[in-house]
Scaffold this active site. Structure first.
Site, PDB file in Angstrom:
ATOM      1  N   GLU A  10     -30.209  49.840  26.376  1.00 16.19           N
ATOM      2  CA  GLU A  10     -30.604  49.962  27.659  1.00 16.19           C
ATOM      3  C   GLU A  10     -29.550  50.267  28.781  1.00 16.19           C
ATOM      4  O   GLU A  10     -29.835  50.649  29.959  1.00 16.19           O
ATOM      5  CB  GLU A  10     -31.378  48.626  27.958  1.00 16.19           C
ATOM      6  CG  GLU A  10     -32.590  48.455  27.280  1.00 16.19           C
ATOM      7  CD  GLU A  10     -33.072  46.794  27.566  1.00 16.19           C
ATOM      8  OE1 GLU A  10     -32.535  46.148  27.991  1.00 16.19           O
ATOM      9  OE2 GLU A  10     -34.391  46.711  27.201  1.00 16.19           O
ATOM     10  N   GLU A  40     -27.002  40.306   6.149  1.00 20.54           N
ATOM     11  CA  GLU A  40     -26.241  39.507   6.758  1.00 20.54           C
ATOM     12  C   GLU A  40     -25.088  38.626   5.911  1.00 20.54           C
ATOM     13  O   GLU A  40     -24.414  37.943   6.460  1.00 20.54           O
ATOM     14  CB  GLU A  40     -26.622  38.561   7.617  1.00 20.54           C
ATOM     15  CG  GLU A  40     -27.674  37.362   6.783  1.00 20.54           C
ATOM     16  CD  GLU A  40     -28.060  36.407   7.619  1.00 20.54           C
ATOM     17  OE1 GLU A  40     -27.933  35.180   7.681  1.00 20.54           O
ATOM     18  OE2 GLU A  40     -29.180  36.771   8.465  1.00 20.54           O
TER      19      GLU A  40
END
Length: 268
Positions: A78, A109
């Site tokens: 963004e 992960e």
């Protein structure tokens, strides 16, 4: 046990009415800004180092897994349209690669060495800052990435939701937002995720303001990528120069950005 894994303050959720479920979730969510407020001194220290590094050409990196990784990718994506910053100045990396944004990648992960390999693809260096995002504070991907980054002279920060975590131990500038047990026990996409999102908003917005991408209270460097944003840009020019819509629209199209349109008149 980590507080994010603690038992919910509520039980027998399946027997609650829709209204009570919504009201109780909302009640829990109200505690998140208070938790962030306590961490503002930590956030300030992290922002100061980011601003300093980026003013000298450095970049900001986020790494995380699952919800935490997605939030970092969202925040990074963004920045260019909002503040006109080139792609590649703020970079979000999620364990398992971009495919993990939509679909969980099994055991991604759990690999403590993969994050540094992912970061090396961007030639991360001592000018940059790396923020590890992990609600639990114990994600191996994030711990390993921060550890390797520190070993290579990269400034490190983190956003975690438990105290005294392994992730924070590898961060030069740790941010600990202690959100406590979730409404649904262990579901850290809820309060912890909200806390991470709000903290990321604070970090990146403050950095962009201090780097000069806001004038007054306006996004003068935003990219004009659709009609809504063009209209917003025209109204910014109108407000700054006190001119009619049509004139502001012409100036904006001529110069391609709010900043340039306004400066064209002020410096004429």
């Amino acid at each position: 046990m980590a507080t994010t894994e603690g038992a919910s303050h509520y039980d027998h959720l399946e027997h609650m009415s829709v209204h009570d479920l919504l009201a109780n979730i909302n009640r829990e969510d109200k505690s998140v800004p208070q938790a962030i407020e306590k961490a503002i001194p930590q956030i300030e220290a992290l922002v100061n180092v980011i601003v300093d590094r980026m003013q000298h050409g450095g970049r900001l990196f986020y790494i995380g897994a699952g919800t935490s990784g997605r939030l970092g990718v969202v925040d990074a994506s963004e920045i260019p349209p909002t503040y006109g910053v080139p792609h590649g100045r703020v970079i979000g990396i999620i364990a398992g690669g971009d495919g993990a944004i939509r679909k969980a990648v099994e055991k991604a992960e759990d690999n403590p060495t993969q994050a540094w390999k992912d970061l090396e693809e961007y030639s991360i260096n001592q000018q940059d800052v790396l923020i590890g995002i992990a609600a639990s504070g114990r994600t191996p991907y994030v711990i390993g990435g921060l550890k390797d980054a520190r070993a290579n002279g990269v400034a490190t920060g983190c956003i975690v939701c438990n105290s005294n975590s392994a992730v924070a131990a590898q961060a030069d500038f740790p941010v600990e937002v202690i959100t406590g047990p979730e409404f649904v026990t262990g579901s850290t996409r809820m309060k912890a995720g909200t806390a991470q999102k709000l903290t990321l908003n604070m970090v990146s917005t403050t950095v962009m303001i201090k780097l000069g991408h806001v004038r007054g209270n306006k996004m003068v460097d935003m990219q004009l990528t659709n009609e809504k944003l063009v209209d917003r840009g025209v109204k910014m020019v109108m407000d700054e120069l006190k001119i009619p819509y049509a004139e502001a629209e012409q100036l904006l199209h001529q110069h391609g950005s709010v900043r340039k349109a306004v400066d064209s008149r002020r410096h004429a």
